[in-house]
Design a protein around this motif. Structure first.
Motif, PDB file in Angstrom:
ATOM      1  N   MET A 123      25.397  31.618  47.987  1.00 18.54           N
ATOM      2  CA  MET A 123      26.785  32.111  47.971  1.00 18.54           C
ATOM      3  C   MET A 123      26.833  33.547  48.468  1.00 18.54           C
ATOM      4  N   PRO A 124      27.900  33.911  49.213  1.00 22.05           N
ATOM      5  CA  PRO A 124      28.050  35.318  49.566  1.00 22.05           C
ATOM      6  C   PRO A 124      28.354  36.121  48.314  1.00 22.05           C
ATOM      7  N   SER A 125      28.045  37.414  48.360  1.00 21.94           N
ATOM      8  CA  SER A 125      28.284  38.257  47.189  1.00 21.94           C
ATOM      9  C   SER A 125      29.023  39.512  47.595  1.00 21.94           C
ATOM     10  N   CYS A 126      29.698  40.097  46.647  1.00 17.32           N
ATOM     11  CA  CYS A 126      30.427  41.339  46.914  1.00 17.32           C
ATOM     12  C   CYS A 126      30.386  42.232  45.685  1.00 17.32           C
ATOM     13  N   VAL A 127      30.564  43.502  45.940  1.00 17.27           N
ATOM     14  CA  VAL A 127      30.743  44.477  44.875  1.00 17.27           C
ATOM     15  C   VAL A 127      32.229  44.754  44.751  1.00 17.27           C
ATOM     16  N   LEU A 128      32.735  44.700  43.542  1.00 18.28           N
ATOM     17  CA  LEU A 128      34.151  44.965  43.283  1.00 18.28           C
ATOM     18  C   LEU A 128      34.303  46.267  42.516  1.00 18.28           C
ATOM     19  N   ALA A 129      35.103  47.193  43.058  1.00 14.33           N
ATOM     20  CA  ALA A 129      35.470  48.397  42.318  1.00 14.33           C
ATOM     21  C   ALA A 129      36.403  47.949  41.193  1.00 14.33           C
ATOM     22  N   TYR A 130      35.869  47.914  39.985  1.00 15.75           N
ATOM     23  CA  TYR A 130      36.520  47.228  38.868  1.00 15.75           C
ATOM     24  C   TYR A 130      37.009  48.234  37.832  1.00 15.75           C
ATOM     25  N   SER A 131      38.288  48.139  37.512  1.00 17.26           N
ATOM     26  CA  SER A 131      38.857  49.042  36.509  1.00 17.26           C
ATOM     27  C   SER A 131      39.044  48.367  35.163  1.00 17.26           C
ATOM     28  N   GLY A 132      39.088  47.038  35.155  1.00 15.54           N
ATOM     29  CA  GLY A 132      39.369  46.307  33.923  1.00 15.54           C
ATOM     30  C   GLY A 132      40.842  46.057  33.709  1.00 15.54           C
ATOM     31  N   GLY A 133      41.682  46.569  34.616  1.00 13.08           N
ATOM     32  CA  GLY A 133      43.119  46.368  34.512  1.00 13.08           C
ATOM     33  C   GLY A 133      43.547  45.019  35.061  1.00 13.08           C
ATOM     34  N   LEU A 134      44.863  44.819  35.141  1.00 10.36           N
ATOM     35  CA  LEU A 134      45.418  43.529  35.538  1.00 10.36           C
ATOM     36  C   LEU A 134      44.974  43.130  36.949  1.00 10.36           C
ATOM     37  N   ASP A 135      45.170  44.028  37.919  1.00 13.57           N
ATOM     38  CA  ASP A 135      44.911  43.670  39.312  1.00 13.57           C
ATOM     39  C   ASP A 135      43.448  43.326  39.557  1.00 13.57           C
ATOM     40  N   THR A 136      42.530  44.201  39.141  1.00  7.50           N
ATOM     41  CA  THR A 136      41.119  43.937  39.430  1.00  7.50           C
ATOM     42  C   THR A 136      40.570  42.789  38.589  1.00  7.50           C
ATOM     43  N   SER A 137      41.174  42.527  37.441  1.00  9.63           N
ATOM     44  CA  SER A 137      40.749  41.362  36.660  1.00  9.63           C
ATOM     45  C   SER A 137      41.114  40.072  37.387  1.00  9.63           C
ATOM     46  N   VAL A 138      42.312  40.042  37.949  1.00 10.26           N
ATOM     47  CA  VAL A 138      42.724  38.866  38.730  1.00 10.26           C
ATOM     48  C   VAL A 138      41.862  38.739  39.981  1.00 10.26           C
ATOM     49  N   LEU A 152      38.835  39.724  40.477  1.00  9.58           N
ATOM     50  CA  LEU A 152      37.503  39.241  40.124  1.00  9.58           C
ATOM     51  C   LEU A 152      37.492  37.713  40.062  1.00  9.58           C
ATOM     52  N   GLY A 153      38.485  37.154  39.385  1.00 10.46           N
ATOM     53  CA  GLY A 153      38.560  35.696  39.296  1.00 10.46           C
ATOM     54  C   GLY A 153      38.836  35.053  40.641  1.00 10.46           C
ATOM     55  N   TRP A 154      39.734  35.648  41.415  1.00  8.80           N
ATOM     56  CA  TRP A 154      40.114  35.091  42.725  1.00  8.80           C
ATOM     57  C   TRP A 154      38.929  35.095  43.693  1.00  8.80           C
ATOM     58  N   LEU A 155      38.141  36.159  43.684  1.00 12.47           N
ATOM     59  CA  LEU A 155      36.964  36.223  44.557  1.00 12.47           C
ATOM     60  C   LEU A 155      35.982  35.109  44.218  1.00 12.47           C
ATOM     61  N   GLN A 156      35.840  34.807  42.922  1.00  9.61           N
ATOM     62  CA  GLN A 156      34.979  33.686  42.537  1.00  9.61           C
ATOM     63  C   GLN A 156      35.552  32.364  43.034  1.00  9.61           C
ATOM     64  N   ASP A 157      36.873  32.230  42.949  1.00 12.06           N
ATOM     65  CA  ASP A 157      37.523  31.025  43.468  1.00 12.06           C
ATOM     66  C   ASP A 157      37.288  30.878  44.964  1.00 12.06           C
ATOM     67  N   GLU A 158      37.133  32.015  45.654  1.00 13.97           N
ATOM     68  CA  GLU A 158      36.902  32.010  47.095  1.00 13.97           C
ATOM     69  C   GLU A 158      35.427  31.855  47.454  1.00 13.97           C
ATOM     70  N   GLY A 159      34.566  31.703  46.425  1.00 13.18           N
ATOM     71  CA  GLY A 159      33.166  31.416  46.690  1.00 13.18           C
ATOM     72  C   GLY A 159      32.227  32.596  46.644  1.00 13.18           C
ATOM     73  N   TYR A 160      32.661  33.720  46.073  1.00 10.40           N
ATOM     74  CA  TYR A 160      31.810  34.911  46.010  1.00 10.40           C
ATOM     75  C   TYR A 160      31.160  35.064  44.642  1.00 10.40           C
TER      76      TYR A 160
END
Length: 404
Positions: free
Chosen positions: A1-16, A18-26
């Motif tokens: 699987m491809p991988s990525c680093v996410l600048a993560y704050s723990g807030g609403l947008d980056t939490s979504v 994170l899940g969406w990137l996994q749905d996209e195969g990351y």
């Protein structure tokens, strides 16, 4: 699987995201860059990222580096975007990109993802910094992807997605504004602040400062020492860059220093309204300016002041890592070699008043400047000086007489 680093704050947008990137195969590596965001449980944020499926989650402490290597050089330039904004958010973004790319290199990630929208300045700062540091990097900005926007047209859909995925978020569909914070400042925008008839200072629940009206009725004195343009001591105590900012945030905050409300021009072309508070940095700008007035040559100060809007604009727009900025930072470091001294300020209900200033490299000579009799300045010298200065005007006046 491809991988990525996410600048993560723990807030609403980056939490979504994170899940969406996994749905996209990351595979997603979550990186929380600690820049002094107050009132956040960092370990809980890491655990949340892991619970949401992140392959790894870590905290990277960038507080000292941000103050020392990013904020203080901008301070030395006296750079303020459009003469007002102290660039607290702008300064942070290139560092976030740098630290996230370091993690990406370590874990072998293919891409770098962030949660900035396609309307704002942060997307520019994140991407321009990342591409300068790694020209081959793939930047994923979901808010610029139509598929993501169709899935999440508003906060209602974001919150619904979190509920469906059992992602805990402290968010509601009704929020009067959004905020971004670090140890340099807190910014407030969007929501009800988009209405320019709303009093932003009354709407915002400020996190670093009391209102000037509620500040103490007695002035508070603070003494700051500067060495080669770098603040090093507060009230006689030697401090790191982060400690200087933190101490002055506390002192300035309780005296109502450092609030602004402005309409600014974003890099993407639109005007936006922002409310900011930066008590510590506001004090430092005043303190350093007073030491500069004593120690820097007139022509050097004037040249710096001609260039500082360029520095402010490039920092605001996200051009931190480029040849021009490298040269400008080298220039200001050299210019500050004799900028050493001490200044005492009085803080009173949002105001900053200079009480005293001194420097071993002071160019101020009372014997020359005095308006009293005597002194070492010969006023007769001014006659020839002004005759030479006035020569072009006299010649022009003879050729093209002016009505008066």
């Amino acid at each position: 699987m491809p991988s990525c680093v996410l600048a993560y704050s723990g807030g609403l947008d980056t939490s979504v995201i994170l899940g969406w990137l996994q749905d996209e195969g990351y595979d997603v590596h979550a990186v929380y860059v600690d820049l002094g965001q107050p009132c956040e449980d960092r370990q809980a944020i890491l655990q949340k990222a892991k619970d949401c499926g992140a392959v790894s989650a870590r905290i990277v402490d960038g507080r000292e580096e941000m103050c020392r290597d990013f904020a203080f050089p901008v301070l030395q330039w006296q750079a303020k975007y459009e003469s007002i904004y102290l660039l607290g958010t702008s300064i942070a973004r290139p560092l976030i990109s740098k630290l996230c790319l370091q993690v990406a290199k370590e874990v072998g990630a293919d891409a770098y993802a962030h949660g900035a929208t396609g309307k704002g300045n942060d997307q520019c700062r994140f991407q321009l910094a990342a591409e300068a540091l790694d020209p081959t990097v793939k930047v994923i900005a979901p808010w610029r992807i139509e598929k993501f926007r169709k899935a999440f047209p508003g906060r209602t859909e974001l919150i619904a997605y979190c509920n469906e995925k059992n992602i805990p978020v402290k968010a509601s569909t009704a929020k009067p504004y959004s905020s971004d914070e670090n140890c340099l400042h807190i910014s407030y925008e969007a929501g009800e602040l988009e209405d320019l008839t709303v009093n932003g200072v009354e709407l915002v629940d400020f996190g670093m400062t009391v209102s000037p009206q509620q500040a103490p009725d007695k002035p508070e004195t603070v003494t700051i020492k500067v060495e080669k343009g770098v603040p090093t001591h507060v009230n006689g105590e030697k401090c790191t860059a982060l400690e200087v900012v933190t101490k002055l945030n506390e002192i300035g905050g309780r005296n109502g220093v450092g609030r602004i409300d402005m309409v600014e021009n974003r890099f993407v072309g639109m005007k936006s309204r922002g409310v900011y508070e930066a008590p510590g940095m506001t004090i430092l700008y005043d303190a350093l300016l007073n030491v500069e007035q004593l120690t820097l040559d007139r022509d050097l100060i004037h040249l710096r002041d001609q260039l500082k809007p360029i520095v402010a604009e490039d920092v605001y727009n996200g051009f931190w890592y480029n040849a021009k900025m490298d040269a400008l930072l080298a220039f200001i470091a050299n210019a500050m070699q004799k900028c050493t001294g001490e200044v005492t300020l009085q803080l009173y209900k949002g105001n900053i008043i200079v009480a005293s200033r001194s420097s071993e490299f002071s160019l101020y000579d009372e014997g020359i400047a005095t308006m009293e009799g005597g002194g070492s300045y010969n006023q007769d010298d001014a006659e020839g000086f002004l005759r030479i200065q006035g020569l072009p005007s006299r010649v022009q006046g003879r050729v093209t007489p002016r009505a008066y």
